[in-house]
Design an enzyme around this catalytic site. Structure first.
Site, PDB file in Angstrom:
ATOM      1  N   CYS A 106      -6.780  -3.735 -29.091  1.00 25.84           N
ATOM      2  CA  CYS A 106      -6.973  -2.905 -27.902  1.00 25.84           C
ATOM      3  C   CYS A 106      -8.464  -2.693 -27.635  1.00 25.84           C
ATOM      4  O   CYS A 106      -9.175  -2.148 -28.484  1.00 25.84           O
ATOM      5  CB  CYS A 106      -6.281  -1.557 -28.079  1.00 25.84           C
ATOM      6  SG  CYS A 106      -6.581  -0.411 -26.717  1.00 25.84           S
TER       7      CYS A 106
ATOM      8  N   LYS B  77       6.590   2.639 -30.688  1.00 25.43           N
ATOM      9  CA  LYS B  77       5.741   3.715 -31.190  1.00 25.43           C
ATOM     10  C   LYS B  77       6.523   4.673 -32.080  1.00 25.43           C
ATOM     11  O   LYS B  77       7.642   5.055 -31.757  1.00 25.43           O
ATOM     12  CB  LYS B  77       5.146   4.489 -30.013  1.00 25.43           C
ATOM     13  CG  LYS B  77       4.289   3.642 -29.088  1.00 25.43           C
ATOM     14  CD  LYS B  77       3.905   4.404 -27.843  1.00 25.43           C
ATOM     15  CE  LYS B  77       3.170   3.497 -26.862  1.00 25.43           C
ATOM     16  NZ  LYS B  77       2.882   4.192 -25.575  1.00 25.43           N
TER      17      LYS B  77
ATOM     18  N   VAL C  42      -3.436   4.663 -27.528  1.00 21.29           N
ATOM     19  CA  VAL C  42      -4.568   4.603 -28.451  1.00 21.29           C
ATOM     20  C   VAL C  42      -5.817   4.350 -27.608  1.00 21.29           C
ATOM     21  O   VAL C  42      -5.731   3.780 -26.522  1.00 21.29           O
ATOM     22  CB  VAL C  42      -4.386   3.488 -29.512  1.00 21.29           C
ATOM     23  CG1 VAL C  42      -3.217   3.784 -30.411  1.00 21.29           C
ATOM     24  CG2 VAL C  42      -4.249   2.106 -28.884  1.00 21.29           C
TER      25      VAL C  42
ATOM     26  N   GLU D 113      -8.201   9.536 -25.522  1.00 27.32           N
ATOM     27  CA  GLU D 113      -8.893   8.890 -24.403  1.00 27.32           C
ATOM     28  C   GLU D 113     -10.259   8.403 -24.909  1.00 27.32           C
ATOM     29  O   GLU D 113     -11.072   9.187 -25.403  1.00 27.32           O
ATOM     30  CB  GLU D 113      -9.058   9.798 -23.185  1.00 27.32           C
ATOM     31  CG  GLU D 113      -7.755  10.287 -22.583  1.00 27.32           C
ATOM     32  CD  GLU D 113      -6.893   9.157 -22.004  1.00 27.32           C
ATOM     33  OE1 GLU D 113      -7.426   8.045 -21.778  1.00 27.32           O
ATOM     34  OE2 GLU D 113      -5.681   9.382 -21.790  1.00 27.32           O
TER      35      GLU D 113
END
Length: 259
Positions: free
Chosen positions: A48, A75, A88, A101
């Site tokens: 990510c 999740k 995430v 965030e």
């Protein structure tokens, strides 16, 4: 004293941290490992780009932390107790408080851990940097657009957005957006540039950025690869490409790097 202890602890745990980064992504039915004393907990997903932002700030500031990777398709229920939106990155403190965030995490860490400050101290320049980071969403949108449609038109759209950052870097007259070393802008946008090399893999080398068009930015990308914080979380283009293909196929393989 606290800063010295943090740096010492960081160096001693660095090899553990590198190994911990590529652990299996926890899914439904898993349990959350206990927090490690003296460390932040980073909830991440290895591929990510938003999570990598948090990795970069933590490593640039040499803040001790451990990592729990999250399977974003399945999740764990317990994760929603830490982050109600289920995304995430998120960080958990020893107090049990959580922050999530990516940009908020970056700002929080830069404020709480004053060593190696990443934001510019000049309020006007800091504001301009924040605007630049916000505007980077146009680049990320163009990259994802190219993932979906690898056409000449989408490539040109991406190059036009990159032109903006090349001109800004040229205007600043330094190697990095942060000056002589990477700052907050550099670390907040780097994850997507790291993934550009993967586009060559998944497009059968159709994706080519003419370096003559973005000379300053091309030099910046090479310089960023030599940064110590970048090296910690860096993933090679082939592995990025494999993940992107699995993602586009609808079955993201989060554990490609797990041994």
């Amino acid at each position: 004293m606290r800063q010295w202890l943090n740096k010492t602890f960081y160096y001693k745990s660095k090899f553990y941290q590198l190994a911990n980064m590529n652990t299996k992504h926890l899914a439904e039915g898993s349990t959350n490992p206990p927090l490690s004393k003296g460390k932040l907990r980073l909830y991440s997903m290895r591929f990510c780009p938003y999570a990598q932002r948090a990795h970069l700030v933590l490593d640039a500031k040499k803040i001790p932390y451990d990592i729990v990777n999250i399977n974003l398709v399945q999740k764990p229920k317990w994760y929603f107790e830490r982050n109600p939106v289920g995304k995430v990155p998120a960080i958990e403190l020893e107090s049990g408080d959580t922050v999530y965030e990516s940009l908020i995490i970056a700002d929080y860490l830069d404020e709480i851990y004053p060593q190696s400050p990443l934001h510019n101290k000049n309020p006007i320049q800091k504001a301009k940097d924040r605007i630049l980071i916000e505007n980077f969403s146009k680049v990320t949108g163009a990259i994802f657009g190219y993932y979906r449609d690898m056409s000449e038109e989408k490539l040109e759209n991406l190059l036009k957005e990159l032109d903006v950052f090349d001109k800004e870097l040229t205007k600043r007259g330094k190697t990095f957006f942060g000056g002589d070393k990477p700052g907050m802008v550099d670390y907040m946008i780097w994850p997507w540039f790291e993934r550009l090399d993967a586009l060559k893999k998944i497009s059968d080398n159709k994706f080519v950025i003419p370096e003559s068009r973005i000379k300053k930015l091309a030099h910046w990308m090479k310089s960023m690869k030599s940064d110590e914080a970048v090296k910690v979380s860096y993933i090679d283009p082939e592995s990025h490409g494999k993940f992107v293909k699995s993602f586009l196929d609808g079955s993201p393989n989060y554990d490609i790097l797990v041994k």
